[in-house]
Design a protein around this motif. Structure first.
Motif, short mmCIF file in Angstrom:
data_model
loop_
_atom_site.label_atom_id
_atom_site.label_comp_id
_atom_site.label_asym_id
_atom_site.label_seq_id
_atom_site.Cartn_x
_atom_site.Cartn_y
_atom_site.Cartn_z
N ASP A 1 -8.33 2.48 -0.95
CA ASP A 1 -7.58 1.64 -1.91
C ASP A 1 -6.30 1.13 -1.29
O ASP A 1 -5.69 1.79 -0.44
CB ASP A 1 -7.24 2.45 -3.16
N THR A 2 -5.92 -0.07 -1.70
CA THR A 2 -4.66 -0.66 -1.21
C THR A 2 -3.74 -0.96 -2.37
O THR A 2 -2.63 -1.36 -2.20
CB THR A 2 -4.94 -1.95 -0.42
N ARG B 1 -0.41 12.00 7.75
CA ARG B 1 -0.67 10.70 7.14
C ARG B 1 -1.34 9.78 8.17
O ARG B 1 -0.72 9.39 9.16
CB ARG B 1 0.63 10.06 6.67
N ASN C 1 1.99 2.06 -3.45
CA ASN C 1 0.93 2.47 -4.37
C ASN C 1 0.67 3.96 -4.17
O ASN C 1 0.06 4.37 -3.18
CB ASN C 1 -0.34 1.65 -4.09
N ARG C 2 1.14 4.79 -5.10
CA ARG C 2 1.09 6.24 -4.91
C ARG C 2 -0.34 6.75 -4.73
O ARG C 2 -0.61 7.62 -3.90
CB ARG C 2 1.75 6.94 -6.11
N LYS C 3 -1.28 6.20 -5.52
CA LYS C 3 -2.67 6.63 -5.41
C LYS C 3 -3.24 6.27 -4.04
O LYS C 3 -3.88 7.10 -3.37
CB LYS C 3 -3.50 5.98 -6.51
N ALA C 4 -3.00 5.03 -3.62
CA ALA C 4 -3.51 4.59 -2.33
C ALA C 4 -2.86 5.35 -1.18
O ALA C 4 -3.53 5.75 -0.21
CB ALA C 4 -3.28 3.09 -2.16
N TRP C 5 -1.57 5.57 -1.29
CA TRP C 5 -0.83 6.27 -0.23
C TRP C 5 -1.33 7.71 -0.09
O TRP C 5 -1.43 8.25 1.02
CB TRP C 5 0.65 6.23 -0.54
N ALA C 6 -1.68 8.34 -1.21
CA ALA C 6 -2.18 9.72 -1.18
C ALA C 6 -3.53 9.81 -0.49
O ALA C 6 -3.87 10.85 0.10
CB ALA C 6 -2.27 10.27 -2.60
N GLN C 7 -4.32 8.74 -0.55
CA GLN C 7 -5.64 8.76 0.08
C GLN C 7 -5.57 8.82 1.60
O GLN C 7 -6.57 9.15 2.25
CB GLN C 7 -6.43 7.51 -0.33
N ARG C 8 -4.42 8.52 2.14
CA ARG C 8 -4.26 8.53 3.61
C ARG C 8 -3.71 9.85 4.13
O ARG C 8 -3.42 9.98 5.31
CB ARG C 8 -3.35 7.38 4.04
N THR D 1 0.84 -1.20 0.00
CA THR D 1 0.00 0.00 0.00
C THR D 1 0.87 1.25 0.00
O THR D 1 0.56 2.23 -0.68
CB THR D 1 -0.93 0.00 1.22
#
Length: 307
Positions: A306-307, A273, A254-261, A251
């Motif tokens: 997302d993960t 974060r 995963n840049r997209k998933a990491w940004a969601q946090r 996770t």
């Protein structure tokens, strides 16, 4: 002598069994104020209903709190039959939030029939007032008498139990008193917006969510300050009935998933974060959080990021 705003202790018609009302009452109760004579008269009529509360233990705790208030009221020999319905001056700037629609009139009667010069403050819910002081007589309003200020978490526990038992409480109502139920948690502005996406019935979700937030509020800071290893933190939270973990290496990659946090907390250091998350159920329901100093920041309460 300080008075309690009638809006705190007298529910609006039809809401006598509304748990969110009684939860707020427990949160705003203090040992520094009393009910006024008109409010006490209305309370006596309300409490004469033997079926007012559905939960025996909660009923005991609530009634004990109410009668404690009544016991510190100055005994005034007033024929309340001559008071009820009289216009003693409606208090302006008062807008009942959960309480009785005629709270402003009740408060006017309380002020009129109580020795005016000795009344310094009225303890109230800030959501119910558009002023900080009653203009007609200079009596001040105090809004900080919540468990966050008093440290009385026994009342917080009762309020949480009330909320947990009340399936009629919706997300909006819960979010409005969340800072008092969980005074050590800072909720991101959007964290409540996706709770309804969690595919668990509200009746099942509510007590679990209250449990998870209670553990984070009561023990999160201590656990994260005393344990630096992730597995130890997870074990301690698990011992309290809450499964929690940090994100996996995949996770994080995963840049997209990491940004969601990543969530912005303007008053708590900006972008933070919230990768740690509790698991309401194994595959659904996540509370994303970060412990920062003496606070717990909650960024999202969601089905799953997302993960």
């Amino acid at each position: 002598m300080d008075l309690i705003d009638p809006e705190i202790v007298i529910p609006r018609v039809g809401a006598e069994k509304c748990n969110i009302f009684w939860a707020r009452m427990m949160l705003y109760s203090t040992g520094k104020a009393a009910v006024g004579p008109a409010t006490q008269h209305r309370l006596n009529k309300l409490l004469s209903n033997p079926n007012l509360f559905e939960h025996p233990q909660l009923a005991h705790d609530i009634l004990t709190e109410i009668y404690r208030w009544i016991s510190v009221s100055s005994p005034l020999k007033i024929d309340m039959s001559t008071v009820a319905g009289q216009d003693q001056g409606r208090v302006h700037g008062h807008h009942p939030h959960y309480g009785a629609e005629d709270s402003a009139e009740l408060l006017g009667q309380d002020l009129h029939y109580t020795a005016g010069p000795v009344i310094k403050l009225i303890h109230a819910d800030p959501l119910s007032w558009s002023v900080r002081q009653i203009p007609s007589n200079g009596v001040g309003l105090v809004f900080d008498e919540s468990p966050c200020a008093t440290g009385d978490f026994s009342r917080v526990s009762v309020a949480r139990a009330l909320v947990s038992a009340g399936s009629k409480i919706d997300i909006h109502a819960l979010s409005q008193i969340s800072s008092e139920l969980f005074p050590r948690i800072v909720f991101h502005g959007s964290c409540w917006s996706r709770v309804t996406d969690i595919t668990v019935t509200w009746e099942q979700l509510l007590p679990k969510l209250i449990r998870h937030l209670s553990v984070l509020n009561d023990f999160g800071v201590e656990i994260f300050n005393n344990y630096s290893v992730a597995s130890d933190r997870s074990a301690r939270l698990g011992s309290l009935g809450v499964e929690a973990s940090a994100e996996s290496p995949n996770t994080r990659k995963n840049r997209k998933a990491w940004a969601q946090r990543l969530f912005n907390f303007p008053n708590d250091g900006g972008d933070q974060r919230c990768e740690w998350h509790t698991k309401i159920e194994p595959t659904r329901g996540r509370v994303h959080f970060k412990v920062l100093d003496d606070k717990v920041l909650v960024g999202a309460i969601v089905e799953h990021l997302d993960t």
